[in-house]
Design an enzyme around this catalytic site. Structure first.
Site, PDB file in Angstrom:
ATOM      1  N   ASP A 123     -73.408  30.437  21.141  1.00 25.83           N
ATOM      2  CA  ASP A 123     -74.743  30.502  20.557  1.00 25.83           C
ATOM      3  C   ASP A 123     -75.634  30.740  21.765  1.00 25.83           C
ATOM      4  OD1 ASP A 123     -77.404  29.729  19.921  1.00 25.83           O
ATOM      5  OD2 ASP A 123     -76.638  28.821  18.093  1.00 25.83           O
ATOM      6  N   HIS A 124     -76.098  31.958  21.945  1.00 26.65           N
ATOM      7  CA  HIS A 124     -76.695  32.280  23.250  1.00 26.65           C
ATOM      8  C   HIS A 124     -77.989  31.513  23.512  1.00 26.65           C
ATOM      9  CE1 HIS A 124     -79.130  35.186  20.969  1.00 26.65           C
ATOM     10  NE2 HIS A 124     -79.953  35.218  21.993  1.00 26.65           N
ATOM     11  N   HIS A 136     -78.889  29.285  15.780  1.00 23.43           N
ATOM     12  CA  HIS A 136     -79.897  29.064  16.825  1.00 23.43           C
ATOM     13  C   HIS A 136     -80.891  27.950  16.462  1.00 23.43           C
ATOM     14  CE1 HIS A 136     -78.178  32.600  18.439  1.00 23.43           C
ATOM     15  NE2 HIS A 136     -78.932  33.496  17.843  1.00 23.43           N
ATOM     16  N   ASP A 159     -78.021  34.511  10.195  1.00 26.82           N
ATOM     17  CA  ASP A 159     -78.158  35.120  11.520  1.00 26.82           C
ATOM     18  C   ASP A 159     -78.846  34.178  12.509  1.00 26.82           C
ATOM     19  OD1 ASP A 159     -77.987  37.405  13.297  1.00 26.82           O
ATOM     20  OD2 ASP A 159     -80.152  37.666  13.038  1.00 26.82           O
ATOM     21  N   LYS A 177     -88.101  38.338  11.122  1.00 20.97           N
ATOM     22  CA  LYS A 177     -88.238  39.613  11.840  1.00 20.97           C
ATOM     23  C   LYS A 177     -89.559  40.252  11.426  1.00 20.97           C
ATOM     24  CE  LYS A 177     -83.435  40.488  12.865  1.00 20.97           C
ATOM     25  NZ  LYS A 177     -83.472  40.168  14.289  1.00 20.97           N
ATOM     26  N   GLU A 195     -89.781  37.033  15.620  1.00 20.46           N
ATOM     27  CA  GLU A 195     -89.482  38.285  16.320  1.00 20.46           C
ATOM     28  C   GLU A 195     -90.413  39.378  15.809  1.00 20.46           C
ATOM     29  OE1 GLU A 195     -85.162  39.047  17.110  1.00 20.46           O
ATOM     30  OE2 GLU A 195     -84.989  37.873  15.280  1.00 20.46           O
TER      31      GLU A 195
HETATM   32  P1  NDP Z   1     -72.201  46.280  16.558  1.00 16.23           P
HETATM   33  O1  NDP Z   1     -72.482  46.620  15.155  1.00 16.23           O
HETATM   34  O2  NDP Z   1     -72.830  47.098  17.647  1.00 16.23           O
HETATM   35  O3  NDP Z   1     -70.618  46.258  16.723  1.00 16.23           O
HETATM   36  C1  NDP Z   1     -69.907  46.211  17.956  1.00 16.23           C
HETATM   37  C2  NDP Z   1     -68.720  47.145  17.889  1.00 16.23           C
HETATM   38  O4  NDP Z   1     -67.773  46.631  16.962  1.00 16.23           O
HETATM   39  C3  NDP Z   1     -69.073  48.533  17.415  1.00 16.23           C
HETATM   40  O5  NDP Z   1     -69.463  49.368  18.479  1.00 16.23           O
HETATM   41  C4  NDP Z   1     -67.790  48.998  16.771  1.00 16.23           C
HETATM   42  O6  NDP Z   1     -66.928  49.552  17.762  1.00 16.23           O
HETATM   43  C5  NDP Z   1     -67.148  47.728  16.291  1.00 16.23           C
HETATM   44  N1  NDP Z   1     -67.385  47.572  14.850  1.00 16.23           N
HETATM   45  C6  NDP Z   1     -68.529  47.724  14.155  1.00 16.23           C
HETATM   46  N2  NDP Z   1     -68.359  47.458  12.859  1.00 16.23           N
HETATM   47  C7  NDP Z   1     -67.098  47.110  12.722  1.00 16.23           C
HETATM   48  C8  NDP Z   1     -66.307  46.698  11.630  1.00 16.23           C
HETATM   49  N3  NDP Z   1     -66.826  46.588  10.407  1.00 16.23           N
HETATM   50  N4  NDP Z   1     -65.015  46.403  11.853  1.00 16.23           N
HETATM   51  C9  NDP Z   1     -64.504  46.495  13.080  1.00 16.23           C
HETATM   52  N5  NDP Z   1     -65.211  46.889  14.166  1.00 16.23           N
HETATM   53  C10 NDP Z   1     -66.476  47.180  13.985  1.00 16.23           C
HETATM   54  O7  NDP Z   1     -72.528  44.730  16.710  1.00 16.23           O
HETATM   55  P2  NDP Z   1     -73.242  43.946  17.892  1.00 16.23           P
HETATM   56  O8  NDP Z   1     -72.703  44.430  19.192  1.00 16.23           O
HETATM   57  O9  NDP Z   1     -74.705  43.939  17.671  1.00 16.23           O
HETATM   58  O10 NDP Z   1     -72.774  42.446  17.593  1.00 16.23           O
HETATM   59  C11 NDP Z   1     -71.472  41.995  17.838  1.00 16.23           C
HETATM   60  C12 NDP Z   1     -71.470  40.480  17.631  1.00 16.23           C
HETATM   61  O11 NDP Z   1     -72.371  39.894  18.552  1.00 16.23           O
HETATM   62  C13 NDP Z   1     -71.940  40.043  16.236  1.00 16.23           C
HETATM   63  O12 NDP Z   1     -71.152  38.951  15.843  1.00 16.23           O
HETATM   64  C14 NDP Z   1     -73.389  39.592  16.447  1.00 16.23           C
HETATM   65  O13 NDP Z   1     -73.780  38.570  15.565  1.00 16.23           O
HETATM   66  C15 NDP Z   1     -73.323  39.056  17.862  1.00 16.23           C
HETATM   67  N6  NDP Z   1     -74.604  39.089  18.559  1.00 16.23           N
HETATM   68  C16 NDP Z   1     -75.234  40.274  18.817  1.00 16.23           C
HETATM   69  C17 NDP Z   1     -76.426  40.301  19.524  1.00 16.23           C
HETATM   70  C18 NDP Z   1     -77.101  41.581  19.868  1.00 16.23           C
HETATM   71  O14 NDP Z   1     -78.147  41.528  20.548  1.00 16.23           O
HETATM   72  N7  NDP Z   1     -76.570  42.727  19.444  1.00 16.23           N
HETATM   73  C19 NDP Z   1     -77.054  39.053  20.017  1.00 16.23           C
HETATM   74  C20 NDP Z   1     -76.298  37.862  19.711  1.00 16.23           C
HETATM   75  C21 NDP Z   1     -75.125  37.909  19.004  1.00 16.23           C
HETATM   76  P3  NDP Z   1     -65.837  50.683  17.438  1.00 16.23           P
HETATM   77  O15 NDP Z   1     -66.209  51.327  16.150  1.00 16.23           O
HETATM   78  O16 NDP Z   1     -65.932  51.580  18.615  1.00 16.23           O
HETATM   79  O17 NDP Z   1     -64.566  49.924  17.370  1.00 16.23           O
HETATM   80  C1  BG6 Z   2     -79.159  37.146  17.670  1.00 18.61           C
HETATM   81  C2  BG6 Z   2     -79.441  37.674  16.305  1.00 18.61           C
HETATM   82  O1  BG6 Z   2     -78.224  36.105  17.596  1.00 18.61           O
HETATM   83  O2  BG6 Z   2     -80.355  36.654  18.246  1.00 18.61           O
HETATM   84  C3  BG6 Z   2     -80.522  38.734  16.346  1.00 18.61           C
HETATM   85  O3  BG6 Z   2     -78.243  38.243  15.779  1.00 18.61           O
HETATM   86  C4  BG6 Z   2     -81.749  38.221  17.053  1.00 18.61           C
HETATM   87  O4  BG6 Z   2     -80.859  39.163  15.035  1.00 18.61           O
HETATM   88  C5  BG6 Z   2     -81.372  37.630  18.394  1.00 18.61           C
HETATM   89  O5  BG6 Z   2     -82.629  39.303  17.250  1.00 18.61           O
HETATM   90  C6  BG6 Z   2     -82.563  36.955  19.033  1.00 18.61           C
HETATM   91  O6  BG6 Z   2     -82.208  36.579  20.335  1.00 18.61           O
HETATM   92  P1  BG6 Z   2     -83.334  36.450  21.471  1.00 18.61           P
HETATM   93  O7  BG6 Z   2     -82.580  35.919  22.644  1.00 18.61           O
HETATM   94  O8  BG6 Z   2     -83.881  37.820  21.694  1.00 18.61           O
HETATM   95  O9  BG6 Z   2     -84.351  35.512  20.931  1.00 18.61           O
END
Ligand code: NDP
Ligand code: BG6
Length: 506
Positions: free
Chosen positions: A193-194, A256, A251, A356, A232
């Site tokens: 949980d960042h 968080h 989410d 959001k 946000e």
């Molecule tokens: P993305 O949607 O960018 O997915 C990451 C990668 O996973 C994609 O590039 C894809 O790679 C693969 N992917 C996408 N959908 C699927 C699917 N249905 N099944 C299998 N692989 C898939 O997600 P995020 O990077 O935003 O988030 C990843 C995790 O991190 C989530 O659990 C999110 O809650 C968490 N998170 C994200 C934050 C952020 O700022 N983005 C912040 C905090 C937490 P490929 O197709 O190349 O395999």
């Molecule tokens: C992530 C959520 O865990 O936290 C996002 O998936 C959200 O939807 C983000 O935007 C918020 O993080 P921060 O550090 O920018 O407040």
């Protein structure tokens, strides 16, 4: 938790595999954090990073992606041309399917090779940076290919890092946790949980237990109520697909906001060890009074943004975002009132809100103390004195302030409301590490203090799941119900107004 510093201890030699390396989290957070750890000399010697995803990248293309990510998102921008080539040497990429045994066999080859070349000692961290729907397949792939998970104290070791949300309700979280524990011991599983990695969040315990003046007042005798806001200005953006499945309750609130609530509400742990802190957080979570179905509408408000103006720029409605259904009923805003049924907090409401496309980006905890009796300076009912409020600003403009009454200069006994203010940036101008730097380092060090334990995650789901179920029985007919750039739906204000209170200004 706050006793440890970034500089204490260098991790064992190890490598890192990132599943989902083509995605948003890897680009925004993980690669920039790794680069900053490298610049600070905190990565172990001969470190190797293997990106794994289905997208077709050559090793060179992955390095270009990484450079772009660091240039755009690193806190030390842009990538230093002198140091970049050394960092780039650590980056590797393996294309593959998450459920494909052959891909895992090839991954194993890459790792074996790196263990030889980089002398990584066979220790590996596996980071699941995909949507949760892929976790199960990846876990099975690791287990079947013999990659995960040797015991925590074994040599070589392996560790698994899992992103929130863990599951989408209580039963799926339990099933996922069972699947994870089939391959890995609890002590090897790091549930991120960042928010717990943010300096200002770690400071909550220092504020409470590293100062003598707050703790005696930290209870229902002196505190009127607590507000926790994470607002946000961003919308769902490119993450519409994920967000449609999640919504703000899963989410943000389940993880968080509840973690913040725990840090404010928990009893003092008997030491700063991972389990002592997590035991106390669990107690706090378990004391949250469940919301009964008939109270749902009175205690929880959900919202979804319509088109509007954010920072003076027009933005579209949630239903017009990419990969979002035109009739979507996914909530982008949640506000709720909760009570903790324990000795310290009896009768004290905790108001939580997150959303959001709100008016301002801010994360803040406001502890409002009880009103003064109507005597002395507070005699005039037409001009009551403001209560004291302790505000913990988590981001941006990180700091802590205390609202107090002070005599206005002049012959009359008039009181003005003023603030005692501590700002991180003026006192610590060097800045603070990003949450993911601290968290990645802690995984490599094997320190789970800032990560969620299985029982905490499930306790949070136990509270949230009945709300989700309640919502499935009543489709909101007023969505979208707040304009982008506003403070959220009007009903969120009513949540406090009926109690004679109001939200802090957004
Ligand atoms: P993305 O949607 O960018 O997915 C990451 C990668 O996973 C994609 O590039 C894809 O790679 C693969 N992917 C996408 N959908 C699927 C699917 N249905 N099944 C299998 N692989 C898939 O997600 P995020 O990077 O935003 O988030 C990843 C995790 O991190 C989530 O659990 C999110 O809650 C968490 N998170 C994200 C934050 C952020 O700022 N983005 C912040 C905090 C937490 P490929 O197709 O190349 O395999
Ligand atoms: C992530 C959520 O865990 O936290 C996002 O998936 C959200 O939807 C983000 O935007 C918020 O993080 P921060 O550090 O920018 O407040």
């Amino acid at each position: 938790m706050p006793e440890k510093e970034l500089s204490d201890g260098t991790p064992d030699r190890c490598g890192l595999v990132i599943f989902g390396a083509s995605g948003d989290l890897t680009r925004r957070k993980l690669l920039p954090a790794l680069y900053n750890l490298f610049l600070d000399g905190l990565l172990p010697p001969a470190f190797g990073i293997v990106g794994f995803a289905r997208s077709a990248f050559s090793r060179e293309e992955f390095r270009v992606l990484a450079r772009g990510a660091v240039d755009e998102f690193s806190r030390r921008r842009p990538a230093d041309p002198q140091r970049w080539p050394e960092f780039e040497q650590m980056l590797h990429y393996q294309q593959g399917g998450y459920g494909d045994a052959e891909s895992f066999r090839r991954l194993r080859e890459v790792q074996t090779n790196l263990d030889r070349v980089h002398a990584g000692a066979g220790n590996w961290v596996y980071y699941l940076a995909t949507p949760p729907s892929a976790y199960r397949e990846i876990g099975q792939g690791l287990e079947q290919s013999g990659l995960a998970c040797s015991r925590m104290d074994a040599k070589p070791w392996s560790r698994l890092v899992v992103e929130k949300p863990i599951g989408h309700d209580l039963s799926s979280a339990r099933a996922l946790n069972d699947a994870l524990s089939a391959g890995c011991e609890e002590s090897q599983t790091f549930r991120i949980d960042h928010y717990l990695g943010k300096e200002t969040v770690q400071n909550i315990l220092v504020l409470r237990f590293g100062n003598g003046i707050f703790e005696p007042l930290w209870n229902h005798h002196h505190i009127d109520h607590v507000q926790i806001t994470v607002a946000e200005t961003d919308g769902a953006g490119s993450r519409g697909g994920y967000y449609e499945e999640a919504g703000a309750l899963r989410d943000m609130v389940q993880n968080h906001l509840f973690q913040l609530l725990c840090l404010v509400a928990m009893e003092p742990p008997h030491n700063l060890g991972a389990d002592a802190i997590r035991d106390e957080k669990l107690q706090a979570l378990e004391s949250i009074r469940p919301i009964r179905p008939e109270e749902l509408d009175r205690q929880v408000v959900r919202g979804q943004y319509a088109a509007g103006l954010v920072d003076g720029q027009p933005v579209k409605a949630y239903r017009e975002e990419e990969k979002v259904a035109r009739e979507s009923v996914t909530e982008t805003f949640v506000a709720m009132k909760v009570y903790l049924d324990n000795w310290r907090w009896s009768g004290v409401p905790f108001y939580l809100r997150t959303g959001k496309r709100l008016a301002r980006r801010t994360a803040e905890i406001a502890i409002q103390f009880r009103k003064l009796p109507p005597i002395l300076f507070n005699r005039n009912p037409a001009r009551p004195l403001d209560p004291n409020v302790l505000s913990i600003r988590l981001q941006p403009n990180e700091g802590v302030s205390l609202q107090i009454g002070s005599k206005r200069p002049g012959p009359r006994a008039e009181v003005s409301t003023v603030k005692l203010d501590f700002g991180y940036h003026s006192v610590f101008p060097a800045g603070t590490p990003e949450a993911y730097e601290r968290l990645l380092l802690d995984v490599m060090l094997g320190d789970a203090t800032l990560f969620m334990r299985r029982d905490e995650v499930e306790a949070a789901w136990s509270f949230v799941t009945p709300i989700l179920e309640g919502w499935t029985h009543s489709t909101p007919d007023d969505f979208p119900n707040y304009v982008a750039g506003s403070a959220g739906p009007a009903r969120a204000d009513e949540l406090l107004v009926v109690d004679g209170r109001r939200w802090g200004r957004l």
